[in-house]
Design an enzyme around this catalytic site. Sequence first.
Site, PDB file in Angstrom:
ATOM      1  N   ASP A  27      12.648  59.291 -53.451  1.00 32.24           N
ATOM      2  CA  ASP A  27      11.754  60.373 -53.933  1.00 32.24           C
ATOM      3  C   ASP A  27      10.499  60.591 -53.095  1.00 32.24           C
ATOM      4  OD1 ASP A  27      13.682  60.237 -55.858  1.00 32.24           O
ATOM      5  OD2 ASP A  27      12.340  59.847 -57.537  1.00 32.24           O
ATOM      6  N   GLU A  75      14.126  63.409 -56.944  1.00 30.79           N
ATOM      7  CA  GLU A  75      14.131  63.660 -58.387  1.00 30.79           C
ATOM      8  C   GLU A  75      13.895  65.152 -58.611  1.00 30.79           C
ATOM      9  OE1 GLU A  75      11.305  61.380 -60.743  1.00 30.79           O
ATOM     10  OE2 GLU A  75      11.612  62.675 -62.477  1.00 30.79           O
ATOM     11  N   LYS A 132      18.807  63.601 -58.135  1.00 28.39           N
ATOM     12  CA  LYS A 132      18.939  62.901 -59.426  1.00 28.39           C
ATOM     13  C   LYS A 132      18.026  63.552 -60.467  1.00 28.39           C
ATOM     14  CE  LYS A 132      15.678  59.219 -58.047  1.00 28.39           C
ATOM     15  NZ  LYS A 132      14.620  59.421 -59.026  1.00 28.39           N
ATOM     16  N   LYS A 135      15.030  59.044 -63.514  1.00 28.52           N
ATOM     17  CA  LYS A 135      14.223  58.115 -62.730  1.00 28.52           C
ATOM     18  C   LYS A 135      15.114  57.201 -61.896  1.00 28.52           C
ATOM     19  CE  LYS A 135      10.676  59.877 -64.801  1.00 28.52           C
ATOM     20  NZ  LYS A 135      10.046  61.033 -64.121  1.00 28.52           N
ATOM     21  N   THR A 161       7.878  56.192 -57.294  1.00 27.02           N
ATOM     22  CA  THR A 161       6.766  55.270 -57.410  1.00 27.02           C
ATOM     23  C   THR A 161       7.306  53.898 -57.812  1.00 27.02           C
ATOM     24  OG1 THR A 161       6.397  55.813 -59.758  1.00 27.02           O
ATOM     25  CG2 THR A 161       5.165  57.097 -58.142  1.00 27.02           C
ATOM     26  N   CYS A 165      10.508  55.185 -60.504  1.00 22.67           N
ATOM     27  CA  CYS A 165      11.855  55.407 -59.951  1.00 22.67           C
ATOM     28  C   CYS A 165      12.366  54.246 -59.109  1.00 22.67           C
ATOM     29  CB  CYS A 165      11.879  56.722 -59.171  1.00 22.67           C
ATOM     30  SG  CYS A 165      11.720  58.130 -60.291  1.00 22.67           S
TER      31      CYS A 165
HETATM   32  C1  C5J Z   1       9.155  58.805 -59.537  1.00 26.88           C
HETATM   33  C2  C5J Z   1       7.882  59.675 -61.393  1.00 26.88           C
HETATM   34  N1  C5J Z   1       9.823  59.219 -58.482  1.00 26.88           N
HETATM   35  N2  C5J Z   1       6.899  58.792 -61.244  1.00 26.88           N
HETATM   36  N3  C5J Z   1       8.924  59.739 -60.534  1.00 26.88           N
HETATM   37  O1  C5J Z   1       8.737  57.672 -59.632  1.00 26.88           O
HETATM   38  O2  C5J Z   1       7.854  60.474 -62.310  1.00 26.88           O
END
Ligand code: C5J
Length: 228
Positions: A27, A75, A132, A135, A161, A165
Site C-alpha cells: 500500500d 488498498e 485489495k 487491510k 501502515t 495493513c
Molecule cells: C493501510 C490503513 N494500508 N491504515 N491502511 O494500512 O487504513
Amino acid sequence: MRVPVQVDASPAPFTFDPATTALVVIDMQRDFCEPGGFGETLGNDVSLLRSVIPPLQQVLATARELGMTVIHTREGHVPDLSDCPPAKLNRGNPSLRIGDPGPKGRILVRGEYGHDIVDELAPARGELVIDKPGKGSFHGTTFGAELEARNIRSLVVTGVTTEVCVHTTVREANDRGYECLVLSDCTGSYFPEFHRVALEMVAAQGGIFGWVAPSTALFDALVKESAA
Ligand code: C5J
C-alpha cells in the site's frame, strides 16, 4: 550465492532462499503517503510515511537484481464501492469519505491517481500488483493463489501502515504457514509509537508472527552470502 541466506533478525536469525521468497510492498499509495488522500482525510500527518521510501527503494532494487518475486498491493475499492462494507465506509469522522472526490481523484477508488503507487516505488514491468478491498492482502484477492503458483514459502514484508495493513497481512500469512520477515525501516505508521509496538508484537514470544530486522541486516546477509 549460497542459500539459505541468514539475516540477523529478532528474535532469532531469519533464513530464506531468494528463489522461494517474495518481497511484498504493501500500500505505498499516494492515498496514504501524499497530501490530499485517504490518510490525510483521517487527520494524519502523511509526511511520517515518506521516510520509508528511500530504504524501500534500495530493497526493491536489490530484490530485482536477485530476480526475486516482487508483489505490490494497493488498498481500494471498485468505483461503485460495492466491495466496501458500510462498516468501513461510515467509520470515523474523515474530512472526505471513501469514494468522495478529492484533490487526487476519488478517495481510495481503483483507477484514480491517488489510489496508485508513489512514483518512487512504481512497479516494474512483470511485477504483480494486487488490489485489495481490506487491510489484509489475502482477503478478497488472488494473493494466496499467486504465492502458491510461484512456490513462495517466505515473505519479506514492507510498506504501510505497520499496525494496520502490514500487521494484518503478516498475521494472515503466518496462519497460512508463510515465514515473514518485517523490515523495520521499510514499514511505517502515522503513529511512531504504534510502529514500534507493532514490530515488537511480531517478534515477541519467540516470533509469534514472524521476524523483524532493519534493511541493513538484509543487505549485510546478502553481501556475506554472495562472497561465500
Ligand atoms: C493501510 C490503513 N494500508 N491504515 N491502511 O494500512 O487504513
